[in-house]
Design a protein around this motif. Structure first.
Motif, PDB file in Angstrom:
ATOM      1  N   LEU B 363       0.873  -1.173   0.000  1.00 36.40           N
ATOM      2  CA  LEU B 363       0.000   0.000   0.000  1.00 36.40           C
ATOM      3  C   LEU B 363       0.902   1.211   0.000  1.00 36.40           C
ATOM      4  CD1 LEU B 363      -2.617  -0.699   2.808  1.00 36.40           C
ATOM      5  CD2 LEU B 363      -2.975  -0.798   0.368  1.00 36.40           C
ATOM      6  N   MET B 364       0.748   2.063  -0.993  1.00 32.92           N
ATOM      7  CA  MET B 364       1.607   3.246  -1.022  1.00 32.92           C
ATOM      8  C   MET B 364       0.753   4.489  -1.186  1.00 32.92           C
ATOM      9  SD  MET B 364       4.796   1.810  -3.231  1.00 32.92           S
ATOM     10  CE  MET B 364       5.966   2.866  -2.433  1.00 32.92           C
ATOM     11  N   LEU B 484      -0.022  -8.199   8.259  1.00 34.86           N
ATOM     12  CA  LEU B 484      -0.007  -6.784   7.876  1.00 34.86           C
ATOM     13  C   LEU B 484       1.185  -6.112   8.521  1.00 34.86           C
ATOM     14  CD1 LEU B 484      -3.745  -6.045   8.752  1.00 34.86           C
ATOM     15  CD2 LEU B 484      -2.859  -6.880   6.587  1.00 34.86           C
ATOM     16  N   LEU B 485       1.862  -5.263   7.778  1.00 33.71           N
ATOM     17  CA  LEU B 485       2.997  -4.535   8.333  1.00 33.71           C
ATOM     18  C   LEU B 485       2.829  -3.044   8.019  1.00 33.71           C
ATOM     19  CD1 LEU B 485       4.915  -7.183   6.679  1.00 33.71           C
ATOM     20  CD2 LEU B 485       5.869  -6.587   8.884  1.00 33.71           C
ATOM     21  N   ASP B 486       2.998  -2.215   9.044  1.00 34.58           N
ATOM     22  CA  ASP B 486       2.865  -0.769   8.845  1.00 34.58           C
ATOM     23  C   ASP B 486       4.258  -0.154   8.897  1.00 34.58           C
ATOM     24  OD1 ASP B 486       1.893   1.719   8.568  1.00 34.58           O
ATOM     25  OD2 ASP B 486       0.532   1.661  10.280  1.00 34.58           O
ATOM     26  N   GLU B 487       4.705   0.388   7.796  1.00 37.30           N
ATOM     27  CA  GLU B 487       6.031   1.027   7.721  1.00 37.30           C
ATOM     28  C   GLU B 487       7.134   0.170   8.325  1.00 37.30           C
ATOM     29  OE1 GLU B 487       7.233   3.578   6.323  1.00 37.30           O
ATOM     30  OE2 GLU B 487       5.380   4.380   5.549  1.00 37.30           O
ATOM     31  N   PRO B 488       7.337  -1.041   7.798  1.00 35.51           N
ATOM     32  CA  PRO B 488       8.291  -1.912   8.483  1.00 35.51           C
ATOM     33  C   PRO B 488       9.744  -1.458   8.374  1.00 35.51           C
ATOM     34  CG  PRO B 488       7.509  -2.951   6.482  1.00 35.51           C
ATOM     35  CD  PRO B 488       6.723  -1.695   6.642  1.00 35.51           C
ATOM     36  N   THR B 489      10.103  -0.640   7.386  1.00 34.21           N
ATOM     37  CA  THR B 489      11.532  -0.355   7.206  1.00 34.21           C
ATOM     38  C   THR B 489      11.970   0.965   7.800  1.00 34.21           C
ATOM     39  OG1 THR B 489      11.070   0.584   5.047  1.00 34.21           O
ATOM     40  CG2 THR B 489      11.764  -1.701   5.118  1.00 34.21           C
ATOM     41  N   ARG B 490      11.070   1.617   8.520  1.00 36.48           N
ATOM     42  CA  ARG B 490      11.447   2.879   9.146  1.00 36.48           C
ATOM     43  C   ARG B 490      12.580   2.642  10.145  1.00 36.48           C
ATOM     44  NH1 ARG B 490       7.089   6.584  12.315  1.00 36.48           N
ATOM     45  NH2 ARG B 490       8.537   8.193  12.897  1.00 36.48           N
ATOM     46  N   LEU B 516       1.612  -4.667   3.127  1.00 36.94           N
ATOM     47  CA  LEU B 516       2.457  -3.739   3.862  1.00 36.94           C
ATOM     48  C   LEU B 516       2.238  -2.315   3.377  1.00 36.94           C
ATOM     49  CD1 LEU B 516       5.559  -3.509   2.060  1.00 36.94           C
ATOM     50  CD2 LEU B 516       5.237  -5.866   2.682  1.00 36.94           C
ATOM     51  N   ALA B 517       2.113  -1.432   4.344  1.00 36.33           N
ATOM     52  CA  ALA B 517       2.021  -0.014   4.030  1.00 36.33           C
ATOM     53  C   ALA B 517       3.428   0.524   4.105  1.00 36.33           C
ATOM     54  CB  ALA B 517       1.138   0.696   5.048  1.00 36.33           C
ATOM     55  N   THR B 518       3.896   1.166   3.058  1.00 38.89           N
ATOM     56  CA  THR B 518       5.282   1.621   3.079  1.00 38.89           C
ATOM     57  C   THR B 518       5.495   2.836   2.187  1.00 38.89           C
ATOM     58  OG1 THR B 518       7.565   0.922   2.795  1.00 38.89           O
ATOM     59  CG2 THR B 518       5.976   0.065   1.222  1.00 38.89           C
ATOM     60  N   HIS B 519       6.506   3.615   2.549  1.00 31.36           N
ATOM     61  CA  HIS B 519       6.967   4.704   1.697  1.00 31.36           C
ATOM     62  C   HIS B 519       8.200   4.286   0.926  1.00 31.36           C
ATOM     63  CE1 HIS B 519       4.227   7.418   3.408  1.00 31.36           C
ATOM     64  NE2 HIS B 519       4.798   7.493   4.579  1.00 31.36           N
TER      65      HIS B 519
END
Lengths: 414, 579
Positions: B363-364, B484-490, B516-519
């Motif tokens: 999800l972006m 589900l993962l929310d911003e996992p690489t922050r 996954l929600a990610t930027h």
């Protein structure tokens, strides 16, 4: 410290002084650049106020926050002078109307709803106590009779259950409404002007203590947000997210998080110059201490004098001298903080009108309560319908003045 | 401007110095980037510049740090406030007042500048950072990118000669990050401000750096030099450098533009062994497409991956819903016409989404586009205002948590929220109990994800990446088919990110569906089969990763940009294709 100190001098702050001198001549600023801001930027304008850009941005704070607080304190004082439900309802309606027309879209303006709920809760609790515990008001109109719980003799004088009379209910209802009106007035002040804005009007010597208080106050909303987040996280672990146990288990992490945030904020504030002091001559420092201490001593002595019988003569003058000395100390102490104020809120004609209308309501109702106590405090024995006294009602309507004279805050995009 | 002389910092209770042998000088008007894996002491070095280390944090600082000629040993942070502006990792922890304009003025008020000067600088800064429209807004209502800009603006107004930033773009979407970096570049170019910043997402910042300071390992002496030279030996590097190293380019290109100029040859090599190269690429695309084909009910027919006007989309959805394909396998998650309103703000409107087993969906979208809300509604934290959400046949917000964890698990943005216990072992035992799993399940997962973590470690002492892995293990203990993962690489460095990618790939192969929600466009390119773009609470595009990211300039990964018009997403693909 030396170059830090030199910044105090406004004259030393000429636009070409630092590497930042050419800010105003930038190529087009990013994104939504405004030609207005740039035009206004280079020349320091008269009296430090920018000409508002046409149709773009109005003056941000239409009124001194102190005016709103004085207004609502006046209304609160008026509320304490009467138990007439019609007058109180009128007062609440007037405060509500002004809040509805003038509150901003800011999050702290939502606190009004919380205060209204709190006021309703206070009223209901007051009534519930009367129903359960009875009331000393003698009444003849029995509405219902609860089974009375026999209490042991050491609890004499306390009643549980028993007759509930219309008079008793009405009496506690009137008193509850008075308290509710008071709470709503405080809530209105909070919604119209955030307490943080009042800070700017504090004298320099007290400012930093004030910031600490306000930061401590914002601790609570953050704490609530944390509790909500962590309870949600409990749900993710497959544990029930309701109930007391759930609350207890998140307690420690919440406190840890709040503490960490406070430390981070303290670090940020320190790095941004919070608590910087200017060098003042030792003589000034000593005078400040002497004035403040002497003043406080004087206030203590004066208060003692006023309260004891034999000190009637010297009490008042000593008290006044003490207050004056303390104020002078405070003012001199302000020299130690190099703070300046950004866009201090102007106290203009509107502020006088708003504060004046609040004060007028308070004064007129106080006068009315002396002149016509019967109308402002309607009796409940014998049971009568309260009448609306005409001219106190007209006085309460004065509280609506701000709704018409104060320009409305520009609508903010949500 | 900033001078470190043989600096070492030892925190109280630590046996070894956190950083040592730090000795470099940042000349005036340069943008210097501080890089290194997690936990090498980047924040400590930054803190030493503003004087917060050691005045605020405690510990012992040996050597000497001078900023604009002032020694931080004798000057407290508040006495450096007029030369150093510091913005920490979390802008929210930085704000003292409630509105944007007051916040910009706060620092100047503390320094005691004259009111006219303050007024002028606030106006200048509002324009410089594009904040003029937000001047009266309460800070609590701003989005992440706006907050970051306000935080930068609030330290700019006193006109510091040095700006210190800790991960300024980690929490931002690609467009907001570019905004912030453009501001920094202007400060350096036009005003001669010296900027020292630490950042994990090198692909965003390396091109702006004049010099790079590399902290290669905890306690190791830093390397200081030209970006391209340092990148040649750095353990952390962006995809463009990875590709440059793969292709053997010297000096290494740091920008997409430089790399494109040299890439003609590489592009030829990639097309020529057409059989090998394309086949490998196709294989990957095929793998990505496979789960989608199985889940045929997934909406987008080939044409709809570009932005679709919502009315047409709604029509399409209606008909699709009316005639369910009997051959379609059950979806793990189904969201139909979902709308969520919170506090009078519409967070989501008419969102449709289906997730099939084994599928990874990214999800972006911008900060505040509704990604977290969508994840929240899939896991029952957010109650839908309208529409239907089903996960494994259950309605999430009506299912008791105990049952729900076996259907869906969410690793929140702040993994620490999930962890309560004092030790890793206690956390694992609790997780097994919560999930009703065999005792030892979670601990086995932890050992797999985090080799070498002892039972008695406190979760707080773990690094960002390790904490994420622990939270992931806790969630996975219940074996939820939907993860589900929310911003996992922050806050993760490249190594931690690579480990996460391996883990998630393995999970997807086992049949877990992952959303996954990610930027992080590089992460999405690496593992997502499908990308769903959200804007203002609506789905504006939904389709295979390759199609979506290639067509968007801000969401395209570096490798795609370099090798366009060929459609490569990651260096790994290119490496495999070259054999």
């Amino acid at each position: 410290m030396s170059s830090g100190g030199s910044r105090r001098d406004p004259a030393g702050e000429c636009p070409a002084a630092g590497p930042w001198g050419r800010v105003a001549q930038f190529p087009a600023p990013l994104g939504s650049c405004s030609s207005v801001g740039r035009k206004a930027a280079p020349a320091p304008r008269k009296r430090g106020r920018a000409t508002p850009a046409p149709g773009r941005h109005q003056h941000r704070a239409p009124l001194h926050p102190g005016a709103w607080w004085l207004w609502s304190l006046g209304l609160g004082t008026a509320a304490t002078r009467t138990t007439n439900p019609l007058l109180l309802a009128l007062l609440i309606a007037a405060a509500g109307y002004v809040v509805a027309t003038h509150r901003s879209a800011a999050p702290w303006a939502r606190s009004y709803a919380a205060f209204v709920k709190l006021a309703a809760a206070v009223l209901l609790i007051r009534l519930a106590f009367t129903v359960v515990l009875g009331s000393p008001i003698p009444g003849t109109h029995t509405l219902l009779t609860l089974p009375e719980v026999p209490l042991p003799h050491w609890a004499q004088g306390i009643r549980l259950g028993g007759e509930v009379t219309a008079e008793a209910l009405l009496f506690s209802g009137y008193n509850g409404l008075k308290l509710a009106a008071l709470l709503i007035c405080v809530g209105a002040a909070g919604a119209l002007a955030s307490p943080a804005r009042l800070l700017k009007s504090l004298p320099g010597a007290l400012y930093e203590a004030g910031v600490a208080v306000v930061v401590a106050l914002t601790f609570a909303p953050h704490l609530i947000a944390d509790v909500q987040r962590l309870r949600a996280a409990r749900r993710l672990r497959g544990r029930p997210d309701r109930g007391v146990r759930g609350l207890l288990q998140v307690g420690l992490p919440v406190l840890e998080g709040a503490l960490e945030r406070s430390v981070a904020l303290a670090a940020a504030m320190d790095a941004r110059g919070y608590g910087r002091t200017a060098d003042v001559p030792a003589r000034v420092r000593r005078t400040t201490t002497a004035l403040t201490l002497g003043g406080l001593l004087g206030v203590c002595a004066g208060t003692y004098g006023l309260l004891t019988a034999e000190g009637g003569t010297y009490g008042l003058p000593v008290m006044c001298a003490g207050v004056a000395a303390a104020l002078a100390g405070l003012r001199l102490g302000g020299r130690r903080t190099p703070r300046t104020r950004y866009r201090p809120e102007p106290w203009g004609a509107h502020a006088w009108l708003v504060a004046g209308s609040g004060a007028a309501v308070a004064a007129l109702l106080a006068l009315a309560s002396v002149r016509d106590p019967g109308a402002l405090n309607p009796g409940v024995v014998p049971l009568t319908a309260p009448a609306l006294p005409l001219w106190p009602a007209a006085a309460v309507l004065l509280a609506l003045l701000p709704a018409f004279v104060v320009p409305k805050a520009p609508k903010e995009p949500s | 401007m900033i001078r470190f002389e043989e600096v070492s910092v030892t925190y109280e209770g630590a046996a070894e110095p956190t950083v040592q042998g730090v000795d470099f000088e940042v000349p005036e008007g340069e943008l210097v980037l501080l890089v290194g894996p997690s936990g090498v002491g980047k924040s400590t070095v930054l803190g030493a510049v503003s004087g917060l280390v050691p005045h605020f944090t405690g510990g012992t600082l040996r050597g000497r740090v001078t900023v604009a000629g002032r020694d931080t040993r004798t000057h407290k942070p508040r006495e450096l406030a007029d030369v150093v502006g510091t913005v920490g990792q979390d802008p929210l922890a930085h704000f003292v007042t409630d509105t944007v304009e007051d916040e910009l003025a706060y620092g100047m008020e503390s320094l005691g500048l004259a009111p006219e000067v303050m007024r002028r600088r606030v106006e200048e800064t509002l324009d410089l950072l594009g904040l003029a429209d937000l001047r009266d807004r309460p800070i609590a209502t701003l989005s992440g990118g706006q907050r970051q800009r306000v935080a930068i603006g609030s330290v700019l107004t006193p006109h510091p000669r040095v700006l210190v930033l800790d991960e300024p773009t980690s929490a931002l979407d690609p467009a907001a990050a570019e905004e912030v970096l453009a501001v920094l570049q202007r400060l350096v170019h036009d005003l001669g401000t010296t900027v020292l910043l630490a950042e994990h997402r090198l692909e965003r910042v390396i091109q702006y750096a004049d010099r790079v300071v590399l902290l290669p390992a905890p306690g190791a002496a830093p390397l200081f030099g030209d970006p391209a030279e340092v990148m040649a030996v750095s353990p952390v590097y962006p995809p463009v450098v990875d590709l440059g190293r793969l292709a053997g380019w010297t000096p290494l290109p740091l920008t997409v533009r430089d790399a494109r100029r040299r890439a003609a040859d590489l592009r030829k090599r990639l097309t020529h062994p057409a059989a090998g190269g394309r086949a490998a690429g196709a294989a990957r695309v095929g793998a990505a497409a496979a789960p989608r084909e199985r889940g045929q009910a997934t909406p987008p027919p080939p044409g709809t991956s570009v932005p679709v006007p919502s009315p047409r989309r709604r029509l399409f959805r209606r008909t699709a819903a009316a005639t369910p394909d009997p051959t379609a396998p059950p979806q793990i998650a189904e969201v139909r016409a979902l709308a969520v309103c919170r506090a009078r703000i519409t967070a989501l409107r008419h969102v449709d989404l289906t997730v099939a087993p084994g599928e990874t969906v990214a999800l972006m979208g911008r900060n505040g586009a509704g990604k977290s809300t969508l994840l929240g509604s899939l896991v029952g934290l957010v109650e839908p205002t309208a529409g239907i959400v089903r996960v494994g046949g259950a309605v999430p917000h009506r299912t008791p948590p105990r049952d729900l964890v076996r259907r869906v698990g969410l690793v929140p943005q702040e993994p620490r929220d999930l962890l309560y216990a004092d030790t890793v072992a206690a956390e694992c035992t609790a997780a097994d109990r919560d999930a009703g799993a065999e005792p030892g399940t979670c601990r086995a997962l932890v050992s797999e994800l985090l080799p070498g973590i002892t039972d008695d470690t406190h979760p707080r002492d773990l690094s960002e990446g390790q904490r994420l892995a622990l939270a992931l293990a806790v969630v996975l203990a219940a074996r939820p088919p939907l993860l589900l993962l929310d911003e996992p690489t922050r806050g993760l460095d490249y190594a931690a990110k690579a480990r996460l990618v391996t883990v998630l790939r393995a999970l997807a192969t086992e049949g877990h569906a992952i959303v996954l929600a990610t930027h992080d466009v590089e992460l999405a390119a690496e593992i997502a089969h499908r990308v769903v773009l959200l804007a203002e609470g609506e789905v504006i595009a939904d389709g295979p990763t390759a199609e979506i990211v290639v067509s968007s300039p801000s969401f395209a990964p570096q490798v795609t940009k370099i090798l366009a018009p060929q459609q490569w997403l990651t260096v790994t693909e290119v490496r495999e294709a070259l054999g």
